[in-house]
Design a protein around this motif. Structure first.
Motif, PDB file in Angstrom:
ATOM      1  N   TYR A  53      -2.061  -2.892  -4.988  1.00 48.36           N
ATOM      2  CA  TYR A  53      -0.774  -3.472  -5.395  1.00 48.36           C
ATOM      3  C   TYR A  53      -0.728  -4.967  -5.077  1.00 48.36           C
ATOM      4  CZ  TYR A  53       4.219  -3.957  -6.198  1.00 48.36           C
ATOM      5  OH  TYR A  53       5.442  -4.357  -6.677  1.00 48.36           O
ATOM      6  N   GLU A  54      -1.355  -5.342  -3.985  1.00 51.03           N
ATOM      7  CA  GLU A  54      -1.364  -6.748  -3.573  1.00 51.03           C
ATOM      8  C   GLU A  54      -2.063  -7.625  -4.614  1.00 51.03           C
ATOM      9  OE1 GLU A  54      -1.585  -8.688   0.826  1.00 51.03           O
ATOM     10  OE2 GLU A  54      -3.093  -7.205   0.304  1.00 51.03           O
ATOM     11  N   LEU A  62       8.706  -8.293  -1.703  1.00 53.44           N
ATOM     12  CA  LEU A  62       9.491  -7.560  -0.702  1.00 53.44           C
ATOM     13  C   LEU A  62       9.022  -6.114  -0.588  1.00 53.44           C
ATOM     14  CD1 LEU A  62      13.086  -8.913  -1.379  1.00 53.44           C
ATOM     15  CD2 LEU A  62      11.607  -9.401   0.578  1.00 53.44           C
ATOM     16  N   LEU A  63       8.740  -5.500  -1.709  1.00 54.35           N
ATOM     17  CA  LEU A  63       8.247  -4.130  -1.700  1.00 54.35           C
ATOM     18  C   LEU A  63       6.894  -4.039  -0.997  1.00 54.35           C
ATOM     19  CD1 LEU A  63       8.672  -1.210  -2.653  1.00 54.35           C
ATOM     20  CD2 LEU A  63       7.486  -1.839  -4.767  1.00 54.35           C
ATOM     21  N   LEU A  64       6.046  -5.008  -1.256  1.00 54.18           N
ATOM     22  CA  LEU A  64       4.733  -5.049  -0.607  1.00 54.18           C
ATOM     23  C   LEU A  64       4.879  -5.199   0.899  1.00 54.18           C
ATOM     24  CD1 LEU A  64       1.644  -5.175  -0.862  1.00 54.18           C
ATOM     25  CD2 LEU A  64       1.880  -7.645  -1.212  1.00 54.18           C
ATOM     26  N   GLU A  65       5.742  -6.086   1.325  1.00 58.39           N
ATOM     27  CA  GLU A  65       5.964  -6.293   2.763  1.00 58.39           C
ATOM     28  C   GLU A  65       6.545  -5.032   3.405  1.00 58.39           C
ATOM     29  OE1 GLU A  65       5.470  -8.251   6.209  1.00 58.39           O
ATOM     30  OE2 GLU A  65       4.830  -8.959   4.243  1.00 58.39           O
ATOM     31  N   LEU A  66       7.471  -4.387   2.714  1.00 55.53           N
ATOM     32  CA  LEU A  66       8.054  -3.146   3.217  1.00 55.53           C
ATOM     33  C   LEU A  66       6.992  -2.062   3.370  1.00 55.53           C
ATOM     34  CD1 LEU A  66      10.572  -1.513   4.007  1.00 55.53           C
ATOM     35  CD2 LEU A  66      10.820  -0.942   1.581  1.00 55.53           C
ATOM     36  N   ALA A  67       6.097  -1.959   2.404  1.00 57.07           N
ATOM     37  CA  ALA A  67       5.023  -0.962   2.472  1.00 57.07           C
ATOM     38  C   ALA A  67       4.119  -1.219   3.676  1.00 57.07           C
ATOM     39  CB  ALA A  67       4.212  -0.972   1.182  1.00 57.07           C
TER      40      ALA A  67
END
Length: 156
Positions: A53-54, A62-67
Motif C-alpha cells: 500500500y505504501e 492517514l490510513l497508512l499511518e493508522l495501519a
C-alpha cells in the motif's frame, strides 16, 4: 470442477503480460497464486500489505499511518503475551526434559493464527500452553524419573 477452475485461472494469470497492468495488482496476484488469501493467517501478511500500500501513488497517508500504528500496538501486546507465557514455560521445569522438542515459539504462532485480536490475549496464552503441553506429551518416551518430573510439572 474447482480444481479445473484453479488450474485455468492460474495458467492465464501466470501468462499475463504485466507491462500494462498496475504493479500493485501484479504483486497481489503473484502472492495469491503462491498462497490463496483464504489460507492466510489474518495478521501474518500485514507488513506485506502495508509495504504494498505504501508504494501506491494514490495512497491515503492517514490510513497508512493508522495501519502502521495499529500493527505496532498489536505487536507490542503480542510480545507481552509471549513474555508472560515464556515465564510460565520456564517455571514448569519442562525444559529439564532434554528429549522434548523446544517448540514453544511455534506453539505461540499457532495460537496467534487462531486469535490475533488484542482482546483475546488470555485465549492466546491458554492455547499456547495447551499446544506446548501436547507437544511435550507427544515427545514422551521417557524413563520413570523423567515421567515423574513431567507429572510434577503438570500438577503445578
Amino acid at each position: 470442477m474447482m480444481q479445473e477452475a484453479w488450474e485455468f485461472n492460474s495458467k492465464h494469470l501466470k501468462d499475463l503480460d504485466d507491462k500494462d497492468v498496475d504493479q500493485n495488482l501484479v504483486a497481489l496476484v503473484e502472492n495469491a497464486l503462491e498462497l490463496p488469501f483464504h489460507w492466510w493467517a489474518p495478521r501474518f501478511e500485514t507488513t506485506w500489505f502495508i509495504d504494498l500500500y505504501e508504494r501506491k501513488e494514490d495512497k491515503n497517508h492517514l490510513l497508512l499511518e493508522l495501519a502502521k500504528v495499529d500493527f505496532n500496538i498489536l505487536q507490542g501486546i503480542q510480545q507481552e503475551d509471549l513474555n508472560d507465557t515464556l515465564r510460565w514455560w520456564e517455571n514448569t521445569g519442562l525444559r529439564e526434559l532434554t528429549f522434548v522438542r523446544d517448540s514453544f515459539i511455534a506453539s505461540y504462532l499457532w495460537a496467534l493464527g487462531i486469535s490475533f485480536q488484542p482482546q483475546y490475549s488470555y485465549c492466546r496464552k491458554v492455547i499456547t500452553k495447551a499446544i506446548a503441553l501436547i507437544i511435550v506429551i507427544d515427545d514422551i518416551y521417557g524413563t520413570l524419573p523423567e515421567l515423574e518430573l513431567l507429572t510434577d510439572a503438570i500438577t503445578r
